[in-house]
Write an enzyme that holds these catalytic residues in place. Structure first.
Site, PDB file in Angstrom:
ATOM      1  N   GLU A 125       0.834  -1.223   0.000  1.00  0.00           N
ATOM      2  CA  GLU A 125       0.000   0.000   0.000  1.00  0.00           C
ATOM      3  C   GLU A 125       0.859   1.260   0.000  1.00  0.00           C
ATOM      4  O   GLU A 125       0.522   2.248   0.640  1.00  0.00           O
ATOM      5  CB  GLU A 125      -0.949   0.032   1.205  1.00  0.00           C
ATOM      6  CG  GLU A 125      -2.024  -1.037   1.211  1.00  0.00           C
ATOM      7  CD  GLU A 125      -3.106  -0.818   0.161  1.00  0.00           C
ATOM      8  OE1 GLU A 125      -3.098   0.228  -0.503  1.00  0.00           O
ATOM      9  OE2 GLU A 125      -3.937  -1.726   0.018  1.00  0.00           O
TER      10      GLU A 125
HETATM   11  C1  FAD Z   1       2.706  -9.523   0.385  1.00  0.00           C
HETATM   12  C2  FAD Z   1       2.356  -8.443  -0.575  1.00  0.00           C
HETATM   13  C3  FAD Z   1       1.033  -8.192  -0.886  1.00  0.00           C
HETATM   14  C4  FAD Z   1       0.710  -7.252  -1.856  1.00  0.00           C
HETATM   15  N1  FAD Z   1      -0.602  -7.101  -2.244  1.00  0.00           N
HETATM   16  C5  FAD Z   1      -0.869  -6.325  -3.325  1.00  0.00           C
HETATM   17  C6  FAD Z   1      -2.193  -6.291  -3.884  1.00  0.00           C
HETATM   18  O1  FAD Z   1      -3.112  -6.958  -3.387  1.00  0.00           O
HETATM   19  N2  FAD Z   1      -2.402  -5.541  -4.986  1.00  0.00           N
HETATM   20  C7  FAD Z   1      -1.419  -4.815  -5.569  1.00  0.00           C
HETATM   21  O2  FAD Z   1      -1.682  -4.160  -6.567  1.00  0.00           O
HETATM   22  N3  FAD Z   1      -0.165  -4.802  -5.057  1.00  0.00           N
HETATM   23  C8  FAD Z   1       0.127  -5.544  -3.958  1.00  0.00           C
HETATM   24  N4  FAD Z   1       1.405  -5.565  -3.438  1.00  0.00           N
HETATM   25  C9  FAD Z   1       2.437  -4.787  -4.094  1.00  0.00           C
HETATM   26  C10 FAD Z   1       2.984  -3.666  -3.253  1.00  0.00           C
HETATM   27  O3  FAD Z   1       2.077  -2.605  -3.194  1.00  0.00           O
HETATM   28  C11 FAD Z   1       4.346  -3.297  -3.850  1.00  0.00           C
HETATM   29  O4  FAD Z   1       5.233  -4.330  -3.496  1.00  0.00           O
HETATM   30  C12 FAD Z   1       4.852  -1.974  -3.373  1.00  0.00           C
HETATM   31  O5  FAD Z   1       4.066  -0.936  -3.877  1.00  0.00           O
HETATM   32  C13 FAD Z   1       6.296  -1.749  -3.776  1.00  0.00           C
HETATM   33  O6  FAD Z   1       6.490  -2.024  -5.139  1.00  0.00           O
HETATM   34  P1  FAD Z   1       7.719  -2.969  -5.576  1.00  0.00           P
HETATM   35  O7  FAD Z   1       7.619  -4.212  -4.797  1.00  0.00           O
HETATM   36  O8  FAD Z   1       7.721  -3.049  -7.040  1.00  0.00           O
HETATM   37  O9  FAD Z   1       8.998  -2.221  -5.068  1.00  0.00           O
HETATM   38  P2  FAD Z   1       9.725  -0.983  -5.809  1.00  0.00           P
HETATM   39  O10 FAD Z   1       8.715  -0.010  -6.265  1.00  0.00           O
HETATM   40  O11 FAD Z   1      10.690  -1.515  -6.792  1.00  0.00           O
HETATM   41  O12 FAD Z   1      10.515  -0.347  -4.582  1.00  0.00           O
HETATM   42  C14 FAD Z   1      11.746  -0.882  -4.083  1.00  0.00           C
HETATM   43  C15 FAD Z   1      12.351   0.115  -3.093  1.00  0.00           C
HETATM   44  O13 FAD Z   1      12.642   1.335  -3.779  1.00  0.00           O
HETATM   45  C16 FAD Z   1      11.975   2.429  -3.140  1.00  0.00           C
HETATM   46  N5  FAD Z   1      11.505   3.364  -4.161  1.00  0.00           N
HETATM   47  C17 FAD Z   1      10.847   3.075  -5.295  1.00  0.00           C
HETATM   48  N6  FAD Z   1      10.552   4.192  -5.967  1.00  0.00           N
HETATM   49  C18 FAD Z   1      11.029   5.207  -5.236  1.00  0.00           C
HETATM   50  C19 FAD Z   1      11.041   6.628  -5.395  1.00  0.00           C
HETATM   51  N7  FAD Z   1      10.461   7.221  -6.445  1.00  0.00           N
HETATM   52  N8  FAD Z   1      11.618   7.372  -4.434  1.00  0.00           N
HETATM   53  C20 FAD Z   1      12.169   6.800  -3.349  1.00  0.00           C
HETATM   54  N9  FAD Z   1      12.199   5.469  -3.150  1.00  0.00           N
HETATM   55  C21 FAD Z   1      11.637   4.694  -4.079  1.00  0.00           C
HETATM   56  C22 FAD Z   1      10.826   1.832  -2.381  1.00  0.00           C
HETATM   57  O14 FAD Z   1      10.429   2.631  -1.279  1.00  0.00           O
HETATM   58  C23 FAD Z   1      11.396   0.475  -1.951  1.00  0.00           C
HETATM   59  O15 FAD Z   1      12.123   0.623  -0.766  1.00  0.00           O
HETATM   60  C24 FAD Z   1       1.730  -6.485  -2.454  1.00  0.00           C
HETATM   61  C25 FAD Z   1       3.063  -6.690  -2.077  1.00  0.00           C
HETATM   62  C26 FAD Z   1       3.378  -7.662  -1.173  1.00  0.00           C
HETATM   63  C27 FAD Z   1       4.833  -7.907  -0.830  1.00  0.00           C
END
Ligand code: FAD
Length: 602
Positions: free
Chosen positions: A449
């Site tokens: 989220e």
């Molecule tokens: C168990 C689980 C359940 C989930 N359930 C859902 C769901 O039901 N529906 C859904 O749509 N999604 C879901 N998600 C997805 C979740 O919302 C994403 O994992 C989250 O938004 C982060 O995206 P990412 O994993 O691609 O990480 P990334 O976006 O690649 O981020 C990796 C790191 O980089 C940092 N970062 C990225 N961009 C920036 C920036 N611009 N500035 C500073 N820091 C940055 C982040 O803070 C993080 O620390 C779920 C994830 C998990 C693990």
């Protein structure tokens, strides 16, 4: 019933003695309710949590869902518990009576749901997601979409999901590529891959309602070209009858550290495995106007973000109560002043360092619970305050507090779980006690989220500056109003008010300083430090508010409870609030250590 899930005494204090939720029953929407009906719902939720959710919390963790021939298998207790939950009608507790709801104030239903989150966060995730999905359709869907999808969700026949993330687009939703091609009959066909979808496949219900973000070809790039679609796993006819399988395929399950009972899926849309009307493409229906998808989703996400904070709080809270119970019965060592080795050992709760760990947890989890319930109360104000200006004020304040209500509990109630393990000593590091699982479950909350870093950018980059700082000013004014009340109350409250007032001034000065140069890259480089500092000040405010409510309690009643509240408030002001000084100093110095660090220096 007294459980180690949440403290019912604390909930009564927060709801009735502090937030005065009974006054809400003076409003037409809640006129059918009373303290008795609120208490009945809390009783029901606690019983449900203790009897049906908590008993399989460990089993859902150790026997996580698997895929067998394309079908998801999981332990049967999950469905059994959710079937009982569906019969209680609690899913629709805060919804309109017209859709089968109880019109319960949001703040009360959030408190009730907290018992389920504390008992078994992974089983409670299915209704949590379904509620978010249903509320989004109620706000933005057509009457037909509400009839077709929301009613069966309210009855527990369908569950819902939120399909935003894709393998290449997590934090940056502007980069999603799933496409939705318009069809002659007004429907769309969706093609793409969605990653991390919680509750994305299972056989807990007759059907699964996916809410999917996708692009209509030819639309604008970036977030302005994202639309929202309702895509059922099984197509639903105009009469509500289930029809053919839609072209949504489970590619696989993700294997997680915690929250293991909730299926987490990689889904393909439009792969052609199922062919509705003989053609590849997942059949979807546009929700609301085209290209408004992200704004609509944010409507739900703000509620979901406070809900994530509430879930983090519930996990922190139950860990605290369990470590307290453990500390009261675990004999180990003697007081430092007692040199007699033949004297009996004392329970570890007698040691000041263990009390420190318990007080820290108490100050985090009760502070966080106050914050998420305060936000729940604001949601009720936003919806039902008689005066339009009050509704607008509640809306703005809630907007400002949302990133904090999501992130602060996710960070500090996780820290509480860490301390709960520490209180258990070596036993806390085993799977014989619940606290290690609570920590693993809670570790998700700073990630999903919107990660911690993304909430920080939202708070400092958007919320603190929007409408020329109106939301930030409203927050600061509201805290200062508490400070003024505490000044008048005199005594300890006045002393704490002085410190809180000074911290509020620092928020104002630091925010001005960060934005004075008009350089977003510089201002936002340490946004997480800002989020953490402002979060601590906000929770200190929650503690001063609670202290004022303690001052107003009748004397002689429940003295230990109120003394415990005072001590936790003191702890927060003495041990926690001072952490913010160096954080504000660092922010004021416009430090560039992180931004100037070069990739090749790592
Ligand atoms: C168990 C689980 C359940 C989930 N359930 C859902 C769901 O039901 N529906 C859904 O749509 N999604 C879901 N998600 C997805 C979740 O919302 C994403 O994992 C989250 O938004 C982060 O995206 P990412 O994993 O691609 O990480 P990334 O976006 O690649 O981020 C990796 C790191 O980089 C940092 N970062 C990225 N961009 C920036 C920036 N611009 N500035 C500073 N820091 C940055 C982040 O803070 C993080 O620390 C779920 C994830 C998990 C693990």
């Amino acid at each position: 019933m007294s459980s180690t899930l949440l403290s019912r005494r604390d909930l009564s204090f927060l709801l009735y003695e502090w937030l005065d939720v009974c006054r809400l029953t003076e409003r037409p929407r809640y006129a059918e309710h009373s303290r008795e009906t609120f208490d009945d719902v809390l009783d029901l939720a606690e019983r449900l949590a203790v009897e049906h959710f908590a008993p399989h919390n460990r089993a859902a963790d150790t026997s996580e869902p698997t895929v067998d021939g394309g079908r998801v298998r999981m332990i049967p207790q999950v469905k059994a518990a959710l079937d009982v939950f569906a019969r209680t009608g609690l899913l629709a507790a805060s919804m309109d009576e017209s859709v089968g709801g109880m019109q319960l104030p949001h703040v009360v239903s959030a408190a009730a749901f907290g018992f389920l989150q504390a008992a078994n966060v992974s089983t409670s995730a299915y209704p949590f997601l379904t509620l978010g999905n249903a509320n989004l359709l109620l706000a933005h869907g057509s009457a037909e979409q509400v009839d077709t999808y929301v009613r069966p969700m309210v009855q527990g026949r369908f569950f819902g999901t939120m399909c935003l993330s894709e393998p290449q687009a997590g934090s940056s939703l502007a980069d999603i590529t799933t496409r939705a091609e318009p069809q002659d009959d007004g429907t769309y066909r969706l093609f793409g891959t969605k990653m991390w979808i919680s509750g994305g496949d299972h056989e807990l219900t007759e059907n699964i309602v996916h809410l999917v973000l996708a692009r209509i070809p030819g639309g604008p790039p970036g977030v302005k070209g994202i639309s929202l679609f309702v895509v059922p796993k099984i197509l639903v006819g105009p009469d509500g009858a289930l029809g053919a399988r839609n072209d949504v395929t489970l590619v696989g399950l993700n294997h997680k550290m915690g929250y293991r009972g909730t299926t987490n899926t990689l889904l393909n849309f439009g792969e052609g495995v199922h062919r509705p009307d003989g053609r590849a493409g997942a059949v979807g229906h546009l929700v609301g106007p085209a290209h408004q998808g992200l704004a609509q989703m944010f409507h739900m996400m703000n509620e979901a973000r406070v809900g994530v904070g509430a879930g983090a709080t519930a996990l922190g809270y139950t860990g605290y109560l369990k470590s307290l119970a453990y500390a009261r019965q675990r004999p180990q060592g003697r007081p430092v002043t007692d040199k007699d080795p033949t004297a009996p050992q004392v329970p570890i709760v007698e040691h000041p360092d263990v009390r420190r760990m318990l007080l820290a947890q108490k100050s985090y989890v009760e502070g966080a619970l106050a914050l998420v319930l305060y936000c729940g109360r604001l949601l009720d104000e936003e919806r039902t305050a008689p005066d339009a200006a009050d509704r607008e004020r509640a809306h703005l304040l809630l907007d400002m507090l949302t990133p904090i209500a999501k992130s602060w509990p996710s960070q500090w109630c996780l820290a509480a779980n860490d301390l709960a393990i520490q209180v258990h000593g070596g036993y806390g590091y085993t799977r014989d006690y619940d606290v290690e699982q609570h920590w693993r479950d809670n570790r998700l909350n700073p990630i999903h989220e919107g990660t911690h870093g993304i909430q920080a950018l939202d708070l400092l980059g958007r919320k603190a500056t929007m409408r020329d700082g109106a939301a930030l000013n409203l927050l600061l004014e509201t805290i200062r109003a508490t400070v003024s009340r505490a000044w008048k109350a005199d005594g300890e409250a006045a002393e704490l008010a002085a410190r809180l007032g000074a911290a509020v001034d620092r928020i104002a000065a630091t925010t001005r300083r960060l934005w004075a140069g008009g350089d977003p890259a510089l201002a936002l480089a340490n946004a997480s430090v800002y989020l953490e500092a402002v979060g601590h000040v906000v929770v200190a405010w929650m503690w001063l508010e609670q202290l004022l409510a303690v001052d107003a309690a009748p004397s002689g009643v429940d003295p230990d409870f109120y003394a415990g509240k005072r001590q936790a408030a003191r702890y927060f002001f003495r041990y926690e609030l001072p952490r913010t000084g160096p954080q504000f100093d660092l922010l004021d110095s416009l430090d560039r250590t992180t931004s100037e660090m070069r990739e090749d220096w790592f």
